[in-house]
Design a protein around this motif. Structure first.
Motif, PDB file in Angstrom:
ATOM      1  N   GLY A   1       0.838  -1.193   0.000  1.00 50.54           N
ATOM      2  CA  GLY A   1       0.000   0.000   0.000  1.00 50.54           C
ATOM      3  C   GLY A   1       0.872   1.242   0.000  1.00 50.54           C
ATOM      4  N   PHE A   2       0.399   2.290  -0.635  1.00 52.31           N
ATOM      5  CA  PHE A   2       1.191   3.522  -0.785  1.00 52.31           C
ATOM      6  C   PHE A   2       0.444   4.757  -0.320  1.00 52.31           C
ATOM      7  N   TYR A   3      -0.351   4.592   0.747  1.00 56.08           N
ATOM      8  CA  TYR A   3      -1.010   5.734   1.381  1.00 56.08           C
ATOM      9  C   TYR A   3       0.075   6.688   1.914  1.00 56.08           C
ATOM     10  N   PRO A   4      -0.231   7.972   2.128  1.00 59.51           N
ATOM     11  CA  PRO A   4       0.816   8.938   2.506  1.00 59.51           C
ATOM     12  C   PRO A   4       1.590   8.639   3.779  1.00 59.51           C
ATOM     13  N   ASN A   5       1.095   7.756   4.648  1.00 62.72           N
ATOM     14  CA  ASN A   5       1.858   7.456   5.857  1.00 62.72           C
ATOM     15  C   ASN A   5       2.820   6.278   5.668  1.00 62.72           C
ATOM     16  N   LYS A   6       2.816   5.668   4.489  1.00 65.67           N
ATOM     17  CA  LYS A   6       3.667   4.513   4.243  1.00 65.67           C
ATOM     18  C   LYS A   6       5.107   4.937   3.940  1.00 65.67           C
ATOM     19  N   GLN A   7       5.991   3.937   3.806  1.00 66.76           N
ATOM     20  CA  GLN A   7       7.402   4.217   3.524  1.00 66.76           C
ATOM     21  C   GLN A   7       7.545   5.051   2.253  1.00 66.76           C
ATOM     22  N   ILE A   8       6.856   4.662   1.198  1.00 67.42           N
ATOM     23  CA  ILE A   8       6.748   5.520   0.015  1.00 67.42           C
ATOM     24  C   ILE A   8       5.265   5.737  -0.263  1.00 67.42           C
ATOM     25  N   THR A   9       4.960   6.778  -0.998  1.00 67.32           N
ATOM     26  CA  THR A   9       3.560   7.087  -1.264  1.00 67.32           C
ATOM     27  C   THR A   9       3.323   7.398  -2.728  1.00 67.32           C
ATOM     28  N   THR A  10       2.106   7.083  -3.178  1.00 67.98           N
ATOM     29  CA  THR A  10       1.614   7.557  -4.467  1.00 67.98           C
ATOM     30  C   THR A  10       0.349   8.392  -4.245  1.00 67.98           C
ATOM     31  N   GLY A  11       0.156   8.862  -3.028  1.00 72.10           N
ATOM     32  CA  GLY A  11      -1.072   9.553  -2.628  1.00 72.10           C
ATOM     33  C   GLY A  11      -2.066   8.519  -2.160  1.00 72.10           C
ATOM     34  N   GLU A  12      -2.717   7.883  -3.071  1.00 76.78           N
ATOM     35  CA  GLU A  12      -3.470   6.650  -2.858  1.00 76.78           C
ATOM     36  C   GLU A  12      -2.878   5.636  -3.831  1.00 76.78           C
ATOM     37  N   GLY A  13      -2.882   4.366  -3.484  1.00 79.99           N
ATOM     38  CA  GLY A  13      -2.362   3.391  -4.428  1.00 79.99           C
ATOM     39  C   GLY A  13      -1.851   2.140  -3.763  1.00 79.99           C
ATOM     40  N   GLY A  14      -1.604   1.121  -4.569  1.00 84.90           N
ATOM     41  CA  GLY A  14      -1.070  -0.131  -4.072  1.00 84.90           C
ATOM     42  C   GLY A  14      -0.434  -0.913  -5.194  1.00 84.90           C
ATOM     43  N   MET A  15       0.069  -2.106  -4.873  1.00 84.19           N
ATOM     44  CA  MET A  15       0.737  -2.948  -5.858  1.00 84.19           C
ATOM     45  C   MET A  15       0.626  -4.407  -5.453  1.00 84.19           C
ATOM     46  N   ILE A  16       0.198  -5.243  -6.396  1.00 82.21           N
ATOM     47  CA  ILE A  16       0.267  -6.690  -6.249  1.00 82.21           C
ATOM     48  C   ILE A  16       1.567  -7.147  -6.899  1.00 82.21           C
ATOM     49  N   VAL A  17       2.289  -8.043  -6.225  1.00 80.72           N
ATOM     50  CA  VAL A  17       3.471  -8.649  -6.839  1.00 80.72           C
ATOM     51  C   VAL A  17       3.354 -10.162  -6.722  1.00 80.72           C
ATOM     52  N   THR A  18       3.790 -10.869  -7.762  1.00 79.65           N
ATOM     53  CA  THR A  18       3.658 -12.322  -7.797  1.00 79.65           C
ATOM     54  C   THR A  18       4.603 -12.886  -8.846  1.00 79.65           C
ATOM     55  N   ASN A  19       4.843 -14.195  -8.770  1.00 80.41           N
ATOM     56  CA  ASN A  19       5.563 -14.901  -9.826  1.00 80.41           C
ATOM     57  C   ASN A  19       4.620 -15.699 -10.718  1.00 80.41           C
ATOM     58  N   ASP A  20       3.339 -15.636 -10.413  1.00 81.88           N
ATOM     59  CA  ASP A  20       2.318 -16.398 -11.135  1.00 81.88           C
ATOM     60  C   ASP A  20       1.768 -15.530 -12.265  1.00 81.88           C
ATOM     61  N   SER A  21       2.200 -15.800 -13.493  1.00 87.00           N
ATOM     62  CA  SER A  21       1.811 -14.945 -14.621  1.00 87.00           C
ATOM     63  C   SER A  21       0.316 -15.029 -14.908  1.00 87.00           C
ATOM     64  N   HIS A  22      -0.283 -16.200 -14.720  1.00 88.12           N
ATOM     65  CA  HIS A  22      -1.727 -16.313 -14.945  1.00 88.12           C
ATOM     66  C   HIS A  22      -2.494 -15.474 -13.925  1.00 88.12           C
ATOM     67  N   LEU A  23      -2.128 -15.594 -12.652  1.00 90.00           N
ATOM     68  CA  LEU A  23      -2.774 -14.796 -11.614  1.00 90.00           C
ATOM     69  C   LEU A  23      -2.588 -13.311 -11.894  1.00 90.00           C
ATOM     70  N   ALA A  24      -1.395 -12.931 -12.330  1.00 88.38           N
ATOM     71  CA  ALA A  24      -1.127 -11.520 -12.635  1.00 88.38           C
ATOM     72  C   ALA A  24      -2.033 -11.015 -13.748  1.00 88.38           C
ATOM     73  N   ASN A  25      -2.219 -11.813 -14.787  1.00 89.51           N
ATOM     74  CA  ASN A  25      -3.051 -11.374 -15.910  1.00 89.51           C
ATOM     75  C   ASN A  25      -4.519 -11.280 -15.527  1.00 89.51           C
ATOM     76  N   VAL A  26      -4.983 -12.193 -14.667  1.00 92.30           N
ATOM     77  CA  VAL A  26      -6.364 -12.087 -14.187  1.00 92.30           C
ATOM     78  C   VAL A  26      -6.533 -10.800 -13.385  1.00 92.30           C
ATOM     79  N   CYS A  27      -5.555 -10.487 -12.537  1.00 90.66           N
ATOM     80  CA  CYS A  27      -5.641  -9.255 -11.742  1.00 90.66           C
ATOM     81  C   CYS A  27      -5.582  -8.010 -12.629  1.00 90.66           C
ATOM     82  N   ARG A  28      -4.786  -8.057 -13.675  1.00 96.55           N
ATOM     83  CA  ARG A  28      -4.741  -6.912 -14.596  1.00 96.55           C
ATOM     84  C   ARG A  28      -6.089  -6.708 -15.271  1.00 96.55           C
ATOM     85  N   SER A  29      -6.748  -7.801 -15.605  1.00 96.90           N
ATOM     86  CA  SER A  29      -8.082  -7.692 -16.183  1.00 96.90           C
ATOM     87  C   SER A  29      -9.086  -7.167 -15.163  1.00 96.90           C
TER      88      SER A  29
END
Length: 395
Positions: free
Chosen positions: A177-205
């Motif tokens: 998560g990248f809320y303003p109180n986090k280590q880094i911020t994007t204002g509001e925002g987040g990021m999923i990270v994975t090694n599973d390309s199928h799971l990643a593509n479903v999440c992108r959709s």
């Protein structure tokens, strides 16, 4: 705003210039800055795939959907966290199953997880609370043995390490998560990270209204009739608008370039607090495992009042500090005792005694990269005055 705020983002001209350049580019969504930001975060976590999303909560929700978790399923998690760790389970109609925490790390207690596993258990959501990554490797081993999916809710832990592995590298997927109180911020925002390309593509959709991965944005569509004309309006599945703008991603890229600098500045602030408060009998300080001082990612600086204090006394200390314009908070109230959870599941005081005992005595002190020595001294002095007042009231 308090004279000394509870938190504050670390923004420099680098971030401001990156945002301005993006505004001038005319490309404000689904562009190269998003791709770069995803790559930077994924590489930091030693993952192959990054999916930028509108919030950490949105990322957790999408993972529940993408993994097919739903009504009748159970997901094990902690009662001592920000409420999104459990809410994302309810969002798909599944049931959160809470497991009490380890009193040292404040993370879910690995020794208690297996007794909570049932045939309905589909996943574990483990949270490195306050950026403390301890036990993530043990929890991962338990999940592997029982063939249960592990999701690492690392929203508070970017830059941390456990067993020589970075936060964000544990389990099937992790979320930041990248809320303003986090280590880094994007204002509001987040990021999923994975090694599973199928799971990643479903999440992108899922983040893009259920469109197929690779569907062009309107500005990028071909002007040739019949060539991708309708692909932006074609939807493969039920999806959501969980996209993160180019503006936010530009800010994120600039912050990621400074991540090590920011982490070090936060370690310095934490060290100063430790030095000033370490001899106070009234306090229990954050427990940093020996040898991990340089790999700890400080999200917040949360102290606990000793066992001689109760929740009412802690609340008076918080109120007194706020009256003196020192921003403090009660991180975290137990999730299972929130009104909605009480009403929905019948939870009551005493169900998770360690979480409850700790929760009623926590105080999050002002904490951010640029908190200076004078401010830290004032925070500590104000805290001392409030504790002295409580001791007088006890007599």
């Amino acid at each position: 705003m308090s004279e000394i705020p509870l938190s504050q983002p670390d923004i420099t001209d680098k971030e401001i210039n990156a945002v301005v350049d993006t505004l001038r580019s005319g490309r404000l969504s689904i562009g190269p800055r998003r791709d770069l930001f995803e790559q930077m975060v994924a590489e930091r976590c030693k993952r192959h795939e990054g999916i930028a999303v509108s919030s950490g909560t949105g990322g957790l929700h999408m993972l529940m959907v993408a993994l097919g978790i739903g009504p009748g399923d159970e997901v094990i998690t902690t009662p001592f966290s920000f409420i999104a760790s459990a809410n994302c389970i309810l969002m798909v109609g599944a049931k959160p199953v809470f497991v009490d925490i380890d009193p040292s790390s404040l993370n879910i207690d690995p020794s208690k997880i297996e007794q909570a596993i049932t045939p309905k258990t589909k996943a574990i959501i483990a949270v490195p609370v306050f950026g403390n990554t301890r036990h993530m490797d043990r929890i991962e081993q338990i999940a592997q043995v029982h063939e249960i999916t592990l999701i690492e809710d690392a929203c508070e832990a970017l830059g941390g390490m456990c067993a020589n592995r970075p936060a964000g590298s544990f389990g099937r997927a992790s979320v930041f998560g990248f809320y303003p109180n986090k280590q880094i911020t994007t204002g509001e925002g987040g990021m999923i990270v994975t090694n599973d390309s199928h799971l990643a593509n479903v999440c992108r959709s899922l983040r893009n209204q259920g469109r197929a991965e690779g569907a062009p944005a309107p500005a990028a569509m071909s002007s040739v009739p019949g060539d991708n004309c309708g692909s932006w309006l074609a939807h493969d599945r039920l999806g959501y608008n969980y996209r993160l703008s180019e503006i936010a991603c530009a800010l994120g890229c600039a912050q990621m370039e400074r991540l090590d600098e920011i982490l070090e500045k936060r370690r310095v602030v934490a060290s100063r607090y430790m030095q000033k408060l370490m001899d106070w009998d009234d306090l229990i300080l954050p427990n940093v495992a020996p040898g991990t001082e340089e790999t700890t990612s400080w999200f917040v600086f949360v102290i606990r009042l000793s066992n001689q204090y109760n929740g009412t006394e802690r609340d008076r200390v918080i109120s007194g500090m706020r009256r003196h314009e020192v921003g403090v908070s009660n991180y975290f109230p137990c999730i299972h005792l929130q009104p909605f959870y009480r009403q929905s599941f019948g939870y009551k005081q005493g169900d998770f005694p360690i979480s409850e005992s700790i929760s009623q005595r926590t105080i999050a002190l002002p904490f951010h990269s640029n908190l200076d020595e004078t401010q830290i001294e004032l925070v500590c002095h104000t805290l001392k005055v409030m504790l002295q007042r409580e001791q007088l009231l006890k007599r």
